[in-house]
Motif scaffolding. Structure first.
Motif, PDB file in Angstrom:
ATOM      1  N   ARG A 146       1.305  20.135  25.303  1.00 11.80           N
ATOM      2  CA  ARG A 146       0.854  19.044  25.694  1.00 11.80           C
ATOM      3  C   ARG A 146       1.288  17.760  24.646  1.00 11.80           C
ATOM      4  NH1 ARG A 146      -3.463  17.865  28.473  1.00 11.80           N
ATOM      5  NH2 ARG A 146      -3.956  16.302  26.968  1.00 11.80           N
ATOM      6  N   PRO A 147       1.475  16.470  25.475  1.00 15.57           N
ATOM      7  CA  PRO A 147       1.881  15.225  24.851  1.00 15.57           C
ATOM      8  C   PRO A 147       0.596  14.889  23.782  1.00 15.57           C
ATOM      9  CG  PRO A 147       1.053  14.858  26.988  1.00 15.57           C
ATOM     10  CD  PRO A 147       0.989  16.351  27.060  1.00 15.57           C
ATOM     11  N   ASN A 148       0.935  14.370  22.789  1.00 13.72           N
ATOM     12  CA  ASN A 148      -0.054  13.850  21.632  1.00 13.72           C
ATOM     13  C   ASN A 148      -0.449  12.658  22.262  1.00 13.72           C
ATOM     14  OD1 ASN A 148      -1.525  13.168  19.489  1.00 13.72           O
ATOM     15  ND2 ASN A 148       0.104  13.693  18.141  1.00 13.72           N
ATOM     16  N   GLU A 149      -1.886  12.690  22.424  1.00 17.52           N
ATOM     17  CA  GLU A 149      -2.385  11.204  22.934  1.00 17.52           C
ATOM     18  C   GLU A 149      -2.958  10.476  22.112  1.00 17.52           C
ATOM     19  OE1 GLU A 149      -3.438  12.640  27.500  1.00 17.52           O
ATOM     20  OE2 GLU A 149      -5.032  12.628  26.215  1.00 17.52           O
ATOM     21  N   ASP A 150      -2.806  10.884  20.661  1.00 13.19           N
ATOM     22  CA  ASP A 150      -2.862   9.782  19.588  1.00 13.19           C
ATOM     23  C   ASP A 150      -1.701   9.138  19.143  1.00 13.19           C
ATOM     24  OD1 ASP A 150      -5.707  11.091  19.346  1.00 13.19           O
ATOM     25  OD2 ASP A 150      -5.083  11.988  17.591  1.00 13.19           O
ATOM     26  N   PHE A 151      -1.827   8.112  18.374  1.00 13.43           N
ATOM     27  CA  PHE A 151      -0.736   7.451  17.789  1.00 13.43           C
ATOM     28  C   PHE A 151      -1.100   6.629  16.473  1.00 13.43           C
ATOM     29  CE2 PHE A 151       1.836   3.562  17.180  1.00 13.43           C
ATOM     30  CZ  PHE A 151       3.033   3.994  17.402  1.00 13.43           C
ATOM     31  N   ILE A 152      -0.105   6.819  15.775  1.00 10.28           N
ATOM     32  CA  ILE A 152      -0.263   6.428  14.393  1.00 10.28           C
ATOM     33  C   ILE A 152       0.813   5.881  13.979  1.00 10.28           C
ATOM     34  CG2 ILE A 152       0.232   8.477  13.357  1.00 10.28           C
ATOM     35  CD1 ILE A 152      -2.269   8.239  11.569  1.00 10.28           C
ATOM     36  N   ALA A 153       0.998   4.659  13.167  1.00  4.21           N
ATOM     37  CA  ALA A 153       2.255   3.785  12.592  1.00  4.21           C
ATOM     38  C   ALA A 153       1.672   3.172  11.513  1.00  4.21           C
ATOM     39  CB  ALA A 153       2.787   2.914  13.671  1.00  4.21           C
ATOM     40  N   ALA A 154       2.690   2.737  10.461  1.00  5.84           N
ATOM     41  CA  ALA A 154       2.379   2.125   9.381  1.00  5.84           C
ATOM     42  C   ALA A 154       3.477   1.369   8.697  1.00  5.84           C
ATOM     43  CB  ALA A 154       1.532   3.046   8.113  1.00  5.84           C
ATOM     44  N   THR A 155       3.174   0.477   8.181  1.00  6.89           N
ATOM     45  CA  THR A 155       4.254  -0.553   7.444  1.00  6.89           C
ATOM     46  C   THR A 155       3.471  -0.427   5.999  1.00  6.89           C
ATOM     47  OG1 THR A 155       3.253  -2.734   7.589  1.00  6.89           O
ATOM     48  CG2 THR A 155       4.569  -1.953   9.378  1.00  6.89           C
ATOM     49  N   PRO A 156       4.368  -1.218   4.989  1.00  2.48           N
ATOM     50  CA  PRO A 156       3.569  -1.052   3.877  1.00  2.48           C
ATOM     51  C   PRO A 156       2.269  -2.150   3.582  1.00  2.48           C
ATOM     52  CG  PRO A 156       6.088  -1.761   3.537  1.00  2.48           C
ATOM     53  CD  PRO A 156       5.887  -1.559   4.935  1.00  2.48           C
ATOM     54  N   ILE A 187       1.505  -2.654  15.830  1.00  2.00           N
ATOM     55  CA  ILE A 187       1.944  -2.610  14.485  1.00  2.00           C
ATOM     56  C   ILE A 187       3.163  -3.696  14.282  1.00  2.00           C
ATOM     57  CG2 ILE A 187       3.893  -0.859  14.973  1.00  2.00           C
ATOM     58  CD1 ILE A 187       1.678  -0.772  11.962  1.00  2.00           C
ATOM     59  N   ALA A 188       3.945  -4.169  15.405  1.00  2.00           N
ATOM     60  CA  ALA A 188       4.615  -4.976  15.337  1.00  2.00           C
ATOM     61  C   ALA A 188       4.011  -6.279  15.230  1.00  2.00           C
ATOM     62  CB  ALA A 188       5.544  -5.069  16.727  1.00  2.00           C
ATOM     63  N   SER A 189       2.918  -6.671  15.822  1.00  2.00           N
ATOM     64  CA  SER A 189       2.225  -7.832  15.737  1.00  2.00           C
ATOM     65  C   SER A 189       1.626  -8.196  14.325  1.00  2.00           C
ATOM     66  CB  SER A 189       1.047  -7.927  16.787  1.00  2.00           C
ATOM     67  OG  SER A 189       1.548  -7.940  18.017  1.00  2.00           O
ATOM     68  N   LEU A 190       1.299  -6.743  13.556  1.00  2.00           N
ATOM     69  CA  LEU A 190       0.744  -6.920  12.386  1.00  2.00           C
ATOM     70  C   LEU A 190       1.652  -7.260  11.325  1.00  2.00           C
ATOM     71  CD1 LEU A 190      -1.540  -3.875  12.462  1.00  2.00           C
ATOM     72  CD2 LEU A 190      -2.391  -6.008  12.062  1.00  2.00           C
ATOM     73  N   MET A 199       0.804  -1.288  -0.109  1.00  2.00           N
ATOM     74  CA  MET A 199      -0.054   0.024  -0.036  1.00  2.00           C
ATOM     75  C   MET A 199       0.898   1.224  -0.085  1.00  2.00           C
ATOM     76  SD  MET A 199      -3.120  -0.957   2.727  1.00  2.00           S
ATOM     77  CE  MET A 199      -2.133  -0.820   4.005  1.00  2.00           C
ATOM     78  N   ARG A 200       0.377   2.495  -0.515  1.00  2.00           N
ATOM     79  CA  ARG A 200       1.004   3.764  -0.239  1.00  2.00           C
ATOM     80  C   ARG A 200       0.231   4.499   0.796  1.00  2.00           C
ATOM     81  NH1 ARG A 200      -0.201   8.904  -2.335  1.00  2.00           N
ATOM     82  NH2 ARG A 200       1.859  10.120  -2.604  1.00  2.00           N
ATOM     83  N   VAL A 201       1.124   4.701   1.901  1.00  2.00           N
ATOM     84  CA  VAL A 201       0.566   5.289   2.794  1.00  2.00           C
ATOM     85  C   VAL A 201       0.996   6.614   3.491  1.00  2.00           C
ATOM     86  CG1 VAL A 201      -0.293   4.847   5.349  1.00  2.00           C
ATOM     87  CG2 VAL A 201       0.274   2.876   4.100  1.00  2.00           C
ATOM     88  N   THR A 202       0.303   7.523   3.695  1.00  2.00           N
ATOM     89  CA  THR A 202       0.598   8.965   4.044  1.00  2.00           C
ATOM     90  C   THR A 202       0.042   9.136   5.180  1.00  2.00           C
ATOM     91  OG1 THR A 202      -0.878  10.074   2.775  1.00  2.00           O
ATOM     92  CG2 THR A 202       1.395   9.848   1.980  1.00  2.00           C
ATOM     93  N   PHE A 203       0.511  10.004   6.206  1.00  2.00           N
ATOM     94  CA  PHE A 203       0.039   9.965   7.668  1.00  2.00           C
ATOM     95  C   PHE A 203       0.515  11.328   8.063  1.00  2.00           C
ATOM     96  CE2 PHE A 203       2.966   6.716   9.094  1.00  2.00           C
ATOM     97  CZ  PHE A 203       3.557   7.587  10.253  1.00  2.00           C
ATOM     98  N   ALA A 204      -0.241  11.995   9.074  1.00  2.00           N
ATOM     99  CA  ALA A 204       0.234  13.209   9.942  1.00  2.00           C
ATOM    100  C   ALA A 204      -0.430  13.052  11.286  1.00  2.00           C
ATOM    101  CB  ALA A 204      -0.335  14.459   9.461  1.00  2.00           C
ATOM    102  N   THR A 205       0.077  13.643  12.274  1.00  2.00           N
ATOM    103  CA  THR A 205      -0.452  13.767  13.697  1.00  2.00           C
ATOM    104  C   THR A 205      -0.148  15.064  14.170  1.00  2.00           C
ATOM    105  OG1 THR A 205      -0.834  12.528  15.834  1.00  2.00           O
ATOM    106  CG2 THR A 205       1.196  12.122  14.743  1.00  2.00           C
ATOM    107  N   GLN A 206      -1.070  15.548  15.021  1.00  2.00           N
ATOM    108  CA  GLN A 206      -0.576  16.679  15.874  1.00  2.00           C
ATOM    109  C   GLN A 206      -1.341  16.912  16.944  1.00  2.00           C
ATOM    110  OE1 GLN A 206      -2.079  20.854  14.478  1.00  2.00           O
ATOM    111  NE2 GLN A 206      -0.227  21.405  14.126  1.00  2.00           N
ATOM    112  N   LEU A 221      -4.119   8.245   4.979  1.00  3.19           N
ATOM    113  CA  LEU A 221      -4.527   7.703   3.673  1.00  3.19           C
ATOM    114  C   LEU A 221      -3.817   6.370   3.190  1.00  3.19           C
ATOM    115  CD1 LEU A 221      -6.978   8.387   2.057  1.00  3.19           C
ATOM    116  CD2 LEU A 221      -5.150   9.477   0.346  1.00  3.19           C
ATOM    117  N   ALA A 222      -4.378   5.352   3.061  1.00  2.00           N
ATOM    118  CA  ALA A 222      -3.731   4.277   2.564  1.00  2.00           C
ATOM    119  C   ALA A 222      -4.226   3.740   1.369  1.00  2.00           C
ATOM    120  CB  ALA A 222      -3.817   3.222   3.691  1.00  2.00           C
TER     121      ALA A 222
END
Ligand SMILES: [Zn+2]
Length: 278
Positions: A14-24, A59-62, A1-8, A270-271
Motif C-alpha cells: 500500500r502507498p505510504n500516506e505519511d510524508f516526512i522531509a527535512a532540511t538543516p 518544505i520548499a517554502s520553509l 539542527m541534526r535531524v534523523t527520520f524514518a517512515t514506513q 528527531l531534531a
C-alpha cells in the motif's frame, strides 16, 4: 539542527500516506487521512499524492519564505488545491486531507505548528516531563462514533464496513467550528493550528510523530513520552517503528487495543537543535 527520520507504510503493498522531509533548519511531517475502501473522495489523485504534494511545498517554502508557519501552511494548502481543482471535486467532504507538523529553527528560536492529531514532543533541558503538543479535537469528536467499530475485531468485513461508516460520519465535522481541523482544500484550516516558539538552547530534542508512531504511548500505553524520546535518541526512529510493528503484530485483531487500523503508516523524526561538539 541534526535531524534523523524514518517512515514506513502499514504494509508493503500500500502507498505510504505519511510524508516526512527535512532540511538543516526545518522538518515537516504529514499524515494523510485515508479514504476507506468503497468510500468516495471526489479526487482521482489520492491521499498519498495530497500528503506528498503539500509536504513538498511546505518544505520548499520553509527554506525560502520568512513568513509565519501559519501563512506558509495556508499558502501550501491553496497551492496544492489549485493543482487539482479543475480535475477534481475539491469541495467533496471526503477530499484528501492530512495532519501537519512543522518545525523551523530561526535564529535563537525553534518555531512549531501542529494541525490535527500528529504529535510534537519537546525535550526541554532541565525538565523531566516532556512538553507534548497535539490537537485532539478529532479524537474528541470521534469518541461519539467509534463504539461500533471498536467492538468488532480488526480485519473482518464487519470492521471494514464500520470503519467506512466511522470515517463518513466524521466528515460532517471536518473543518467546521465545533468539529476538527485538518489540511485539505480550505486554507483557513491553517489558522486553527497550534503554534508557538521556544528558545532553541532550551530544547535538547524535538520528536515529530504521526499517530502510527505515537501509538506506543497514546493508544497502547506501553511507553511514556520520555521513553519514546530515549528510544529515538539512542536507537533512532527505525527502532521506534520496529517496536510499533511488534506491538501491532501481538494484537492483529485489535482485541487488546481496539483501533481503526490494525497496522498504520508510521513516521518519526528527531531534531536536535544543539550540535554535539566534535
Ligand atoms: Zn485530486
Amino acid at each position: 539542527m541534526r535531524v534523523t527520520f524514518a517512515t514506513q507504510p502499514a504494509s508493503p503493498d500500500r502507498p505510504n500516506e505519511d510524508f516526512i522531509a527535512a532540511t538543516p533548519d526545518a522538518v515537516v511531517l504529514l499524515d494523510g487521512a485515508g479514504t476507506p475502501a468503497g468510500s468516495e473522495s471526489g479526487c482521482s489523485h489520492g491521499v498519498a499524492w495530497y500528503a506528498r504534494t503539500l509536504g513538498s511545498k511546505l518544505i520548499a517554502s520553509l527554506t525560502q519564505s520568512a513568513g509565519s508557519l501559519t501563512e506558509i501552511l495556508a499558502e501550501g494548502i491553496k497551492a496544492t488545491t489549485s493543482l487539482h481543482d479543475f480535475t477534481c471535486d475539491v469541495n467533496h467532504p471526503g477530499s484528501p486531507s492530512a495532519t501537519v507538523v512543522m518545525l523551523r529553527r530561526t535564529g535563537d528560536d525553534l518555531e512549531y505548528l501542529v494541525l490535527a492529531d500528529s504529535v510534537l514532543v519537546l525535550d526541554v533541558i532541565g525538565v523531566d516531563e516532556p512538553m507534548v503538543i497535539t490537537d485532539d479535537r478529532e479524537g474528541q469528536v470521534g469518541k461519539r462514533y467509534r463504539t461500533a467499530m471498536d467492538a468488532l475485531g480488526s480485519g473482518t468485513p464487519d470492521h471494514t464496513a464500520a470503519l467506512r461508516e466511522y470515517v463518513e460520519a466524521m466528515r460532517a465535522h471536518r473543518n467546521r467550528d465545533g468539529g476538527f481541523w485538518v489540511a485539505s482544500s480550505d486554507p483557513l484550516a491553517a489558522e486553527q493550528a497550534l503554534t508557538g516558539a521556544v528558545p532553541a538552547d532550551q530544547i535538547r530534542a524535538a520528536a515529530l510523530l504521526s499517530d502510527g508512531a505515537s501509538r506506543p504511548v497514546d493508544r497502547f500505553h506501553l511507553a511514556t513520552w520520555r521513553q519514546v524520546l530515549d528510544i529515538l535518541a539512542q536507537h533512532g526512529p527505525s527502532e521506534l517503528i520496529r517496536q510499533v510493528r511488534d506491538a501491532e503484530h501481538s494484537d492483529p485483531a485489535g482485541k487488546r487495543w481496539p483501533r481503526g487500523k490494525a497496522f498504520d503508516d508510521a513516521s518519526a523524526a528527531l531534531a536536535s537543535p544543539l550540535q554535539p561538539l566534535q
